[in-house]
Design a protein around this motif. Structure first.
Motif, PDB file in Angstrom:
ATOM      1  N   UNK A 158     -53.840  13.560  27.741  1.00 49.16           N
ATOM      2  CA  UNK A 158     -54.248  14.296  26.552  1.00 49.16           C
ATOM      3  C   UNK A 158     -54.986  15.560  26.987  1.00 49.16           C
ATOM      4  N   UNK A 159     -54.397  16.695  26.637  1.00 43.69           N
ATOM      5  CA  UNK A 159     -54.978  17.979  26.999  1.00 43.69           C
ATOM      6  C   UNK A 159     -55.756  18.544  25.816  1.00 43.69           C
ATOM      7  N   UNK A 160     -57.054  18.832  25.964  1.00 46.80           N
ATOM      8  CA  UNK A 160     -57.801  19.453  24.867  1.00 46.80           C
ATOM      9  C   UNK A 160     -57.327  20.890  24.649  1.00 46.80           C
ATOM     10  N   UNK A 161     -57.185  21.269  23.379  1.00 45.02           N
ATOM     11  CA  UNK A 161     -56.662  22.597  23.057  1.00 45.02           C
ATOM     12  C   UNK A 161     -57.732  23.485  22.439  1.00 45.02           C
ATOM     13  N   UNK A 162     -58.421  22.985  21.418  1.00 40.72           N
ATOM     14  CA  UNK A 162     -59.508  23.772  20.833  1.00 40.72           C
ATOM     15  C   UNK A 162     -60.483  22.858  20.108  1.00 40.72           C
ATOM     16  N   UNK A 163     -61.712  23.343  19.955  1.00 39.76           N
ATOM     17  CA  UNK A 163     -62.766  22.626  19.248  1.00 39.76           C
ATOM     18  C   UNK A 163     -62.827  23.107  17.799  1.00 39.76           C
ATOM     19  N   UNK A 164     -63.327  22.239  16.917  1.00 35.39           N
ATOM     20  CA  UNK A 164     -63.569  22.644  15.541  1.00 35.39           C
ATOM     21  C   UNK A 164     -64.598  21.717  14.921  1.00 35.39           C
ATOM     22  N   UNK A 165     -65.036  22.061  13.720  1.00 34.91           N
ATOM     23  CA  UNK A 165     -65.968  21.214  12.993  1.00 34.91           C
ATOM     24  C   UNK A 165     -65.350  20.818  11.658  1.00 34.91           C
ATOM     25  N   UNK A 166     -65.417  19.541  11.334  1.00 33.19           N
ATOM     26  CA  UNK A 166     -64.955  19.064  10.034  1.00 33.19           C
ATOM     27  C   UNK A 166     -66.055  19.335   9.012  1.00 33.19           C
ATOM     28  N   UNK A 167     -65.714  20.024   7.911  1.00 34.62           N
ATOM     29  CA  UNK A 167     -66.718  20.407   6.922  1.00 34.62           C
ATOM     30  C   UNK A 167     -66.283  19.980   5.524  1.00 34.62           C
ATOM     31  N   UNK A 168     -67.232  19.888   4.638  1.00 35.31           N
ATOM     32  CA  UNK A 168     -66.952  19.628   3.229  1.00 35.31           C
ATOM     33  C   UNK A 168     -66.616  20.958   2.561  1.00 35.31           C
ATOM     34  N   UNK A 169     -65.602  20.934   1.700  1.00 35.00           N
ATOM     35  CA  UNK A 169     -65.194  22.138   0.981  1.00 35.00           C
ATOM     36  C   UNK A 169     -65.387  21.901  -0.510  1.00 35.00           C
ATOM     37  N   UNK A 170     -66.096  22.814  -1.162  1.00 34.46           N
ATOM     38  CA  UNK A 170     -66.382  22.694  -2.599  1.00 34.46           C
ATOM     39  C   UNK A 170     -66.123  24.039  -3.267  1.00 34.46           C
ATOM     40  N   UNK A 171     -66.037  24.005  -4.597  1.00 34.27           N
ATOM     41  CA  UNK A 171     -65.965  25.237  -5.370  1.00 34.27           C
ATOM     42  C   UNK A 171     -67.308  25.967  -5.272  1.00 34.27           C
ATOM     43  N   UNK A 172     -67.244  27.278  -5.351  1.00 30.64           N
ATOM     44  CA  UNK A 172     -68.497  28.049  -5.336  1.00 30.64           C
ATOM     45  C   UNK A 172     -69.329  27.786  -6.591  1.00 30.64           C
ATOM     46  N   UNK A 173     -68.702  27.166  -7.603  1.00 33.68           N
ATOM     47  CA  UNK A 173     -69.434  26.809  -8.829  1.00 33.68           C
ATOM     48  C   UNK A 173     -69.977  25.382  -8.778  1.00 33.68           C
ATOM     49  N   UNK A 174     -69.717  24.674  -7.672  1.00 32.06           N
ATOM     50  CA  UNK A 174     -70.174  23.292  -7.531  1.00 32.06           C
ATOM     51  C   UNK A 174     -71.681  23.271  -7.261  1.00 32.06           C
ATOM     52  N   UNK A 175     -72.377  22.267  -7.773  1.00 34.73           N
ATOM     53  CA  UNK A 175     -73.830  22.175  -7.541  1.00 34.73           C
ATOM     54  C   UNK A 175     -74.221  22.127  -6.063  1.00 34.73           C
ATOM     55  N   UNK A 176     -73.318  21.642  -5.209  1.00 36.91           N
ATOM     56  CA  UNK A 176     -73.642  21.550  -3.787  1.00 36.91           C
ATOM     57  C   UNK A 176     -73.404  22.863  -3.049  1.00 36.91           C
ATOM     58  N   UNK A 177     -72.689  23.796  -3.656  1.00 37.72           N
ATOM     59  CA  UNK A 177     -72.397  25.071  -2.991  1.00 37.72           C
ATOM     60  C   UNK A 177     -73.703  25.757  -2.598  1.00 37.72           C
ATOM     61  N   UNK A 178     -73.755  26.211  -1.381  1.00 34.07           N
ATOM     62  CA  UNK A 178     -74.965  26.864  -0.890  1.00 34.07           C
ATOM     63  C   UNK A 178     -75.848  25.955  -0.078  1.00 34.07           C
ATOM     64  N   UNK A 179     -75.588  24.631  -0.134  1.00 30.99           N
ATOM     65  CA  UNK A 179     -76.382  23.705   0.672  1.00 30.99           C
ATOM     66  C   UNK A 179     -76.050  23.883   2.148  1.00 30.99           C
ATOM     67  N   UNK A 180     -77.038  23.750   3.006  1.00 28.63           N
ATOM     68  CA  UNK A 180     -76.808  23.876   4.445  1.00 28.63           C
ATOM     69  C   UNK A 180     -76.042  22.669   4.983  1.00 28.63           C
ATOM     70  N   UNK A 181     -76.354  21.497   4.458  1.00 31.95           N
ATOM     71  CA  UNK A 181     -75.658  20.263   4.841  1.00 31.95           C
ATOM     72  C   UNK A 181     -75.898  19.217   3.775  1.00 31.95           C
ATOM     73  N   UNK A 182     -75.089  18.145   3.807  1.00 32.97           N
ATOM     74  CA  UNK A 182     -75.226  17.077   2.813  1.00 32.97           C
ATOM     75  C   UNK A 182     -75.281  15.723   3.510  1.00 32.97           C
ATOM     76  N   UNK A 183     -75.826  14.741   2.796  1.00 30.07           N
ATOM     77  CA  UNK A 183     -75.821  13.348   3.237  1.00 30.07           C
ATOM     78  C   UNK A 183     -74.710  12.595   2.506  1.00 30.07           C
ATOM     79  N   UNK A 184     -74.225  11.469   3.068  1.00 29.60           N
ATOM     80  CA  UNK A 184     -73.150  10.701   2.427  1.00 29.60           C
ATOM     81  C   UNK A 184     -73.421  10.313   0.973  1.00 29.60           C
ATOM     82  N   UNK A 185     -74.634   9.867   0.591  1.00 32.11           N
ATOM     83  CA  UNK A 185     -74.836   9.468  -0.810  1.00 32.11           C
ATOM     84  C   UNK A 185     -74.551  10.586  -1.815  1.00 32.11           C
ATOM     85  N   UNK A 186     -74.592  11.826  -1.392  1.00 25.76           N
ATOM     86  CA  UNK A 186     -74.341  12.930  -2.314  1.00 25.76           C
ATOM     87  C   UNK A 186     -72.878  13.019  -2.739  1.00 25.76           C
ATOM     88  N   UNK A 187     -72.004  12.247  -2.087  1.00 26.97           N
ATOM     89  CA  UNK A 187     -70.587  12.241  -2.460  1.00 26.97           C
ATOM     90  C   UNK A 187     -70.215  11.002  -3.270  1.00 26.97           C
TER      91      UNK A 187
END
Length: 300
Positions: A158-187
């Motif tokens: 297995x050859x590593x190709x590139x790194x990335x980060x898995x992120x949460x994606x929300x609407x800019x109108x969502x209450x969570x938009x603008x948060x730096x990070x979230x905890x699991x209970x918030x979902x």
């Protein structure tokens, strides 16, 4: 038995007009050439040439053999060239298995220059596997596996190709938009939109929600990235995607990304091949092209 040399002799005698010239072209002595043809004529029970003064004229049997020679000899030469190219890793079929649903757009960027550089290599991209991508690779159903979750075995590389980060994606109108990070209970009260992949293979579940014992209010699957993000932008749900993919769509949809947990979820994309195939030139070239076409690279 008709052999390749017999076909070559008939063709060259017809081209050159004499046994002597044909023998020189084929790097044979004239006696060896004559002996070979006389032996074949004896086996077939018919003559291939008749003398017409100083000229040789093909008999009906000779004409039939010449027709075969003109069809078969180019085919054999072409096949031998292809086999040599396969032996050098310059020709073949590259069957790619995908265990990274969002990676199709990235894969297109890899394939375009690869196909231009390797015109004799055919490509087949597969997504569905009866026993999963690992089994398909081990069973020779595919030759290369694109996956974020390598399973290390001595038979595989297995050859590593590139790194990335898995992120949460929300609407800019969502209450969570603008948060730096979230905890699991918030979902817990959210509608989670994902690709149609088993929940236990989705990072948002196995690395974030399930360890915390959280189940989203609803879980819906969507086939395509564009529709998935249209629904998110319309505030119909949230999703989790690689940050590089979100960056690609950020100008197209009214969406925002949020880190999953204070440290985020770091991931890598790997290309898996069988260890016995590591010397195949076009496989090595594909891995190199994949690294140079990584989506986090500026200008890619």
């Amino acid at each position: 038995m008709i052999e390749r040399i017999h076909l070559a002799i008939v063709r060259e005698v017809q081209r050159r007009g004499s046994l002597t010239a044909a023998a020189q072209t084929l790097c044979l002595t004239q006696s060896a050439l004559s002996h070979s043809i006389k032996k074949l004529e004896a086996q077939l029970g018919t003559a291939l040439w008749q003398r017409d003064g100083r000229q040789l004229r093909l008999t009906q049997a000779g004409q039939a053999l010449l027709a075969v020679a003109n069809r078969v000899l180019p085919l054999l030469a072409s096949t031998e060239q292809q086999l040599r190219q396969i032996a050098r890793g310059e020709r073949g079929m590259l069957r790619i298995g995908m265990e990274c649903h969002p990676c199709y757009a990235w894969l297109l960027g890899v394939l375009q220059p690869f196909l231009a550089a390797w015109p004799h290599v055919d490509i087949d991209v597969r997504q569905q596997f009866k026993f999963g991508g690992l089994g398909a690779l081990l069973n020779h159903d595919i030759d290369l596996l694109v996956t974020p979750d390598p399973v290390y075995k001595k038979e595989l590389i297995f050859e590593p190709v590139f790194d990335y980060e898995q992120v949460l994606v929300v609407s800019r109108r969502h209450p969570l938009a603008g948060a730096a990070w979230i905890d699991p209970p918030q979902l817990a009260e959210e509608t989670l939109l994902t690709y149609p992949v088993e929940a236990d293979r989705l990072d948002i579940f196995k690395l974030f929600l399930t360890p915390a014992g959280i189940i989203p209010k609803q879980h819906k699957t969507v086939e395509t990235t564009d529709i998935l993000l249209q629904l998110v932008a319309a505030n119909r749900g949230v999703t989790a995607l690689p940050n590089w993919l979100v960056n690609e769509y950020a100008s197209k949809f009214d969406i925002a990304s949020i880190r999953l947990g204070p440290r985020g979820i770091a991931k890598q994309i790997f290309l898996g091949i069988r260890a016995v195939d590591r010397g195949v030139a076009y496989l090595a070239a594909f891995v190199q092209q994949a690294r140079s076409s990584r989506p986090d690279k500026p200008g890619v």
